[in-house]
Design an enzyme around this catalytic site. Structure first.
Site, short mmCIF file in Angstrom:
data_model
loop_
_atom_site.label_atom_id
_atom_site.label_comp_id
_atom_site.label_asym_id
_atom_site.label_seq_id
_atom_site.Cartn_x
_atom_site.Cartn_y
_atom_site.Cartn_z
CG ASP A 61 -1.84 0.92 1.26
OD1 ASP A 61 -2.00 1.78 0.48
OD2 ASP A 61 -2.81 0.82 2.18
CG ASP A 62 -0.19 4.94 -0.13
OD1 ASP A 62 -0.93 4.79 -1.11
OD2 ASP A 62 -0.15 6.06 0.63
CB CYS A 99 -5.73 2.93 -1.82
SG CYS A 99 -6.60 4.42 -1.22
NE ARG A 103 -6.42 -0.92 -1.59
CZ ARG A 103 -5.28 -1.33 -0.61
NH1 ARG A 103 -5.55 -2.62 -0.46
NH2 ARG A 103 -4.13 -0.75 -0.57
CE LYS A 161 -6.30 0.73 2.09
NZ LYS A 161 -5.13 1.90 2.26
CG HIS A 163 -9.97 1.59 1.44
ND1 HIS A 163 -9.00 2.53 0.89
CD2 HIS A 163 -10.63 2.33 2.00
CE1 HIS A 163 -9.17 3.76 1.40
NE2 HIS A 163 -10.22 3.73 2.00
CG HIS A 248 -1.45 4.29 3.50
ND1 HIS A 248 -1.72 5.26 4.49
CD2 HIS A 248 -2.45 4.66 2.35
CE1 HIS A 248 -2.69 6.24 3.92
NE2 HIS A 248 -2.91 5.74 2.55
CG ASP A 352 -1.92 0.81 -3.08
OD1 ASP A 352 -1.09 1.35 -3.06
OD2 ASP A 352 -2.99 1.07 -2.40
CG ASN A 353 -1.41 4.37 -4.47
OD1 ASN A 353 -2.26 4.03 -4.00
ND2 ASN A 353 -0.34 4.71 -3.57
CE LYS A 395 -2.94 7.67 -2.03
NZ LYS A 395 -2.81 7.52 -0.56
#
Length: 551
Positions: A61-62, A99, A103, A161, A163, A248, A352-353, A395
């Site tokens: 994540d991130d 994110c 997803r 996660k 989300h 993240h 994710d990014n 991002k």
């Protein structure tokens, strides 16, 4: 996880024909090396079916493109490096720059707008949805990987996660997953659940223990390992989606992990970018002919000694978070090997990014340094610029720094060791890949409602070492930033700003805008983007002053 009660099956009825039916004894038969040849021959068609792989998708994540070791980073990621050394690395794989949309695309094989997640999650939504591209949770005209693989005989599991739906009936167990543990919401304290955030175990709210033993990354790894231990010993194959929240913000890590990296970043972000860029060129990740994008950060030497120490600590905590995630990946892989399934398990790792430029300051005790539970900080744009080496932006934007992701594919039964591929892939391809390797069909309707056709295309030919017929075009849109890629051509706009045209074969760092010198290609791609946007329901971009920043 035998102490956790089983979750009721999803209430969505899927009209899905399955290509492969497996007799429950066949998985046992294929493990008995001394089985008489005549018996093996009698069961040959079914035995081939029993070789369907387990599938594990792991997402950070991130995390920036260059953060992990096998993509040029200095952070200690031996377990991911080992997967790369024994598997395949993609150098041109894309996410959607944020994110929630990523997803949604991963889970459904659709552009995020078609799944109802063109923007961010709607925390208040409780209904079934209106099929709006920006409704903020998965709609009823998409199918999750879990909902597709379960009828094909897979046990479908998730730790991490979610989300893509904050309220019931939009949780993982409402969308096909047999078992779930993790964070329903977005960014959260790693040591506890923040007010307004939700965690769940199966289909019930979950509150972590308050004794100081809980750490989000470890908990996600723990439950993933338990799931593999239980379901890896069963006759049916399993699908496991592990969605880490690391790295993240907020910057939270165990003290011993932070100490490992203290002082390693005193050289500053300029030096770090140059070091990573050199390793990326040497490793074949990027082309030496693509210049390193301009520095988008304060000169390190202009900072005071105290400022340098503070920034060193922030990056040390960030690195520690990735280090701890890598440790969890190693535990999951070790457990897959322990149950005898590593040879025939497809493991995919991505982000994710790109690295995150955001800079929240929400510490419960002001002045608390990054790391402990009372702090709530991020590493900021300066270090994110290094995370996304050698690309521009971050991002949220759809320039290469926002959408470029590592993708590691490990599958000993199929994938050759230590290879790189320059073939282009997108997160929408993961659903199609799962269906392909599982031998499952994709339905046209569910409960009488039409299901959007897949936007993704299977990566299996690439995993098998073949040349894939890729996408004619790929599209992006998030909060006004937009792009389209056709072959090596990419047209991109930042938050309603001017359209820029790049030849990525010569200039993937997007420094030489060809929009004025190739107006015919610009117009062709712009027309294609507008047609896709109209079909998909994309909102027109709004002009923003922000597009002047973060070049």
């Amino acid at each position: 996880m035998s102490n956790v009660s089983a979750t009721p099956p999803s209430n969505r009825r899927v009209d899905l024909s399955v290509k492969i039916r497996v007799h429950p004894w066949l998985k046992i038969f294929r493990r008995i090396a001394w089985l008489p040849a005549i018996v093996v021959a009698c069961f040959a068609p079914q035995a081939a079916a029993a070789e369907r792989p387990n599938i594990v998708i792991i997402m950070a994540d991130d995390m920036g493109y260059s953060d992990i070791g096998c993509y040029g980073g200095e952070i200690d990621t031996p377990h991911l490096n080992r997967l790369a050394e024994r598997g395949l690395r993609f150098t041109q794989f894309y996410n959607t720059s944020r994110c929630c949309p990523t997803r949604a695309s991963l889970l459904t094989g659709l552009y995020s707008h078609s799944a109802g997640m063109g923007g961010m999650v709607n925390k208040r939504a409780t209904g079934k949805g209106t099929d709006s591209p920006y409704q903020g949770f998965l709609n009823d005209h998409c199918l999750t990987i879990a909902e597709a693989l379960k009828p094909a005989g897979y046990n479908v599991l998730m730790s991490g996660k979610w989300h893509v739906g904050e309220q019931r009936p939009n949780w993982p167990t409402d969308r096909g997953f047999d078992r779930y543990f993790g964070l329903i919401s977005g960014a959260c304290n790693y040591w506890k659940v923040d007010e307004g955030r939700q965690m769940a175990l199966e289909d019930q709210p979950y509150t972590p223990p308050a004794d100081g033993s809980f750490y989000m990354t470890d908990a996600i790894s723990d439950y993933a390992v338990k799931m593999v231990d239980e379901y890896g010993r069963r006759d049916e194959p399993f699908f496991l989606y592990v969605a880490y929240t690391a790295p993240h913000w907020p910057l939270h890590a165990w003290p011993e992990d932070i100490e490992k990296y203290r002082g390693k970043y005193r050289g500053g972000w300029e030096a770090l970018r140059k070091q990573r860029h050199a390793r990326m060129i040497e490793g074949g990740i990027v082309d030496a002919d693509w210049p390193l994008s301009p520095l988008d950060a304060k000169p390190w030497d202009n900072l005071s000694e105290q400022e340098q120490a503070e920034f060193d600590l922030k990056m040390a905590v960030y690195a520690a978070m990735i280090d701890r995630m890598d440790h969890g990946v190693g535990r999951i892989v070790e457990q897959i090997q322990a149950v005898g399934e590593l040879e025939n398990t497809l493991i995919l790792f991505l982000a994710d990014n790109g690295g995150c430029h955001e800079n929240p300051v929400r510490s419960e005790v002001p002045g608390t340094p990054p790391g402990p539970r009372d702090s709530y900080l991020a590493y900021g744009k300066n270090w994110a610029n290094a995370s996304n080496t050698p690309f521009r932006r971050y991002k949220h934007w759809v320039h290469e720094g926002g959408i470029s992701s590592p993708l590691i594919a490990h599958w000993p039964a199929v994938v050759k060791s230590g290879k790189l591929t320059q073939q282009v892939g997108h997160v929408v391809d993961l659903m199609a890949t799962c269906l392909d390797v599982a031998g499952a069909d994709y339905p046209e309707t569910v409960d009488g409602k039409s299901i959007h056709p897949l936007d993704g295309k299977s990566l299996l030919p690439i995993l098998e070492g073949k040349q894939r017929t890729g996408h004619e075009m790929l599209f992006w849109e998030h909060l006004g930033s937009a792009a389209v890629r056709q072959g090596d051509w990419k047209l991109v706009s930042a938050e309603g700003g001017p359209w820029e045209l790049y030849d990525l074969s010569k200039d993937r760092t997007e420094l030489n805008d060809l929009a004025k010198t190739h107006p015919e290609k610009r117009d062709e791609l712009l027309a294609a983007y507008r047609a896709w946007a109209k079909k998909t329901g994309v909102r027109p971009p709004k002009k923003s002053r922000k597009n002047r920043k973060h070049k």
